[in-house]
Design an enzyme around this catalytic site. Structure first.
Site, PDB file in Angstrom:
ATOM      1  N   ASP A 224      -6.364 -50.715   3.075  1.00 22.36           N
ATOM      2  CA  ASP A 224      -7.209 -49.618   2.620  1.00 22.36           C
ATOM      3  C   ASP A 224      -8.267 -50.133   1.640  1.00 22.36           C
ATOM      4  O   ASP A 224      -7.978 -50.951   0.770  1.00 22.36           O
ATOM      5  CB  ASP A 224      -6.333 -48.567   1.938  1.00 22.36           C
ATOM      6  CG  ASP A 224      -7.101 -47.333   1.526  1.00 22.36           C
ATOM      7  OD1 ASP A 224      -7.656 -46.666   2.415  1.00 22.36           O
ATOM      8  OD2 ASP A 224      -7.127 -47.027   0.319  1.00 22.36           O
ATOM      9  N   GLU A 283     -10.016 -52.053   6.476  1.00 20.77           N
ATOM     10  CA  GLU A 283     -10.922 -50.918   6.351  1.00 20.77           C
ATOM     11  C   GLU A 283     -12.041 -51.384   5.428  1.00 20.77           C
ATOM     12  O   GLU A 283     -11.899 -51.383   4.209  1.00 20.77           O
ATOM     13  CB  GLU A 283     -10.233 -49.695   5.747  1.00 20.77           C
ATOM     14  CG  GLU A 283     -11.188 -48.507   5.666  1.00 20.77           C
ATOM     15  CD  GLU A 283     -10.835 -47.483   4.600  1.00 20.77           C
ATOM     16  OE1 GLU A 283     -11.177 -46.303   4.779  1.00 20.77           O
ATOM     17  OE2 GLU A 283     -10.242 -47.871   3.575  1.00 20.77           O
TER      18      GLU A 283
END
Length: 560
Positions: A224, A283
């Site tokens: 993330d 990401e």
């Protein structure tokens, strides 16, 4: 006691692996656990629910399952505020449930990728709680970004950075003696303080966390905010800017700093110690696909999400440009392209494509449902025909739209409550998916659902679409079967563009041809071979194929 796994892959999983570097052409299915399947009737999806649906995912034809966060968390941002990286939140189950899910997935020939959140923790993380309690000068504050404020009495934030969720990226704390004190940085919600990755303890901790889950048997990590760990030296002011560019679509002092790559090179050495080809997926919102390619150099991460592709309109020219740019950027670093149309942070593509282009990836209107579904089906076939790895977000195989009319009182997206920045409508793509035509929560679980499901949801369910010719679910099953067959559509790194009418994409890959008509009008193209699959109706006559608007067709040459 923590369940332990051998570093060797499960026998069934090894048998299912077709070749080395499985991740180069894998189809990876994103499960948002709270909205996938509820096993205990509390209205919230859980790990046991996911485990019970593994046969469905196996039969769908995906290669791996990516699980959004299920760690111990106050849930200020749907689990992306982690209080304990080595514990499962009770709403999702226990570590034993995680162990059983990993083992069962491997038994079905599926790999498990888990989310890792290294940019920030929860404000309920033990480190942060102790840092607040210890007061100014505490060594634990150095593990986050604590700073004195500006102004006569420190009443102004240390710089002008803004949160991705809107409002200032700084919150002032009240010190143990009750006085206003230092400020801490949070690029997202105030409950998500950013780690200071210049502090060695942070790196040590996350290397340990990696080993914990690798020893549990996971096959990889989706990282993330992979572009956000390192901030520019001195935390300089941003100056004038466009709020919409904060996600990383422009050069920012808190995103895509070169220092992140040293972190990932260290992580890669850990991953490579484990058998079974474990992977990292980034990401990474970056200004260009060329910058994205930096994350997937041979000694760093394996894949990076292609957000440029996700953000592209249903337009032949724009799609061709981003496809070419992606393949060109990935080729020098030897990484596969990745393709994605939906995830838990953006409006589902069945709704995006139902609306005029230019509205961004978060849309508040339903648009033309039939148009959106037709384009979504066509876009999915186009994506699955491209070389590289593809990501499927839960429910897109059912053609689910966003739920755009959720009552304000049920919304939980933290961006919704910040008032600025993102519009906070991510809840619409997170509504629990329907499994049955009728019944409590349409088969999601026996106790309702944490976000209300719309009327008519049952007609989009797995039950309603299974075995129905032409349904979106059967279209995905057929496409994934063909992709996985001897045609091996995900393999390779290039394609050959063919001449096609304006607004039409046509490319060849060996004996396979994909034609996508992004216009509203029918077009006629040569019959490149027998039709393998089509997203909609088509016609054939005199060696030509008539393809209606917003339709994709797969052709294959006869077997020799």
């Amino acid at each position: 006691m923590t369940p332990q796994h051998s570093s060797a892959p499960h026998t069934a999983l090894a048998t299912a692996t077709r070749h080395r570097d499985w991740w180069r052409d894998a189809v990876i299915y994103q499960v948002y656990p709270r909205s996938f399947a509820d096993s205990n009737g509390d209205g919230m999806g859980d790990l046991e629910g996911v485990r019970s649906r593994l046969p469905y995912l196996r039969d769908l034809g995906v290669d791996a399952v990516w699980l959004s966060p299920f760690y111990s968390s106050p849930q200020a941002d749907a689990g992306y505020d982690v209080a304990d990286y080595r514990a499962v939140d009770p709403m999702f189950g226990t570590l034993l449930d995680a162990d059983a899910l990993i083992r069962d997935a491997h038994g079905h020939g599926l790999r498990i990728i888990v989310d890792l959140v290294p940019n920030h923790s929860s404000d309920q993380h033990e480190w942060f709680k102790r840092a607040l309690a210890d007061g100014p000068g505490s060594p634990l504050r150095d593990r986050y970004h604590f700073r004195s404020g500006k102004g006569e009495n420190g009443e102004l934030p240390p710089n002008d950075w803004e949160s991705i969720f809107g409002g200032p990226a700084w919150t002032r704390v009240t010190e143990p003696d009750g006085t206003p004190g230092e400020w801490y940085l949070h690029l997202f919600a105030p409950e998500q303080p950013d780690f200071n990755w210049e502090h060695p303890a942070v790196g040590d901790e996350f290397r340990s966390i990696l080993r914990f889950w690798l020893d549990m048997g996971v096959d990889g990590f989706r990282i993330d905010v992979a572009h956000g760990l390192v901030k520019a030296e001195g935390l300089p002011d941003l100056g004038s800017h466009d709020q919409l560019k904060l996600l990383g679509n422009d050069v920012m002092p808190f995103f895509d700093q070169d220092g992140v790559h040293a972190i990932y090179r260290q992580w890669r050495t850990i991953l490579d110690e484990y058998a079974g080809e474990r992977i990292f997926v980034a990401e990474a919102w970056t200004p260009t696909v060329e910058r994205t390619a930096n994350y997937v150099r041979p000694d760093e991460l394996h894949q990076a999400f292609n957000f440029q592709y996700l953000s592209t309109a249903w337009d032949a020219g724009e799609l061709r440009s981003v496809i070419d740019a992606t393949l060109t950027a990935m080729r020098p670093v030897g990484a596969p392209a990745t393709w994605v149309l939906s995830n838990h942070d953006v409006t589902r593509h069945a709704t995006r494509f139902a609306n005029p282009p230019g509205l961004g990836t978060q849309i508040r209107t339903a648009g033309d449902r039939a148009l959106g579904l037709g384009r979504a089906r066509a876009a999915s076939l186009l994506m699955l025909a491209l070389p590289g790895s593809a990501y499927v977000y839960q429910g897109e195989e059912l053609g689910l739209p966003d739920v755009v009319d959720l009552p304000d009182e049920v919304r939980q997206d933290p961006a919704y409550f910040r008032g600025e920045g993102q519009d906070g409508f991510r809840d619409g793509c997170r509504v629990p998916i329907p499994w049955t035509r009728t019944g409590s929560a349409y088969g999601f679980g026996g106790g309702g659902s944490w976000l209300p499901q719309p009327e008519g949801w049952g007609e989009l369910s797995v039950e309603a679409q299974t075995g129905v010719a032409g349904s979106t679910l059967e279209l995905y099953r057929a496409a994934l079967s063909l992709r996985r067959s001897e045609r091996d559509l995900g393999a390779g790194e290039s394609l050959e563009w063919l001449r096609a009418p304006e607004g039409v994409l046509a490319f060849r890959r060996g004996g396979f041809v994909c034609v996508a008509n992004t216009t509203a009008e029918s077009v006629t193209v040569p019959a490149y071979g027998p039709v393998l699959l089509a997203s909609g109706e088509f016609g054939e006559a005199d060696g030509e194929t008539k393809i209606p608007g917003d339709t994709t067709v797969w052709f294959g040459t006869p077997a020799v």
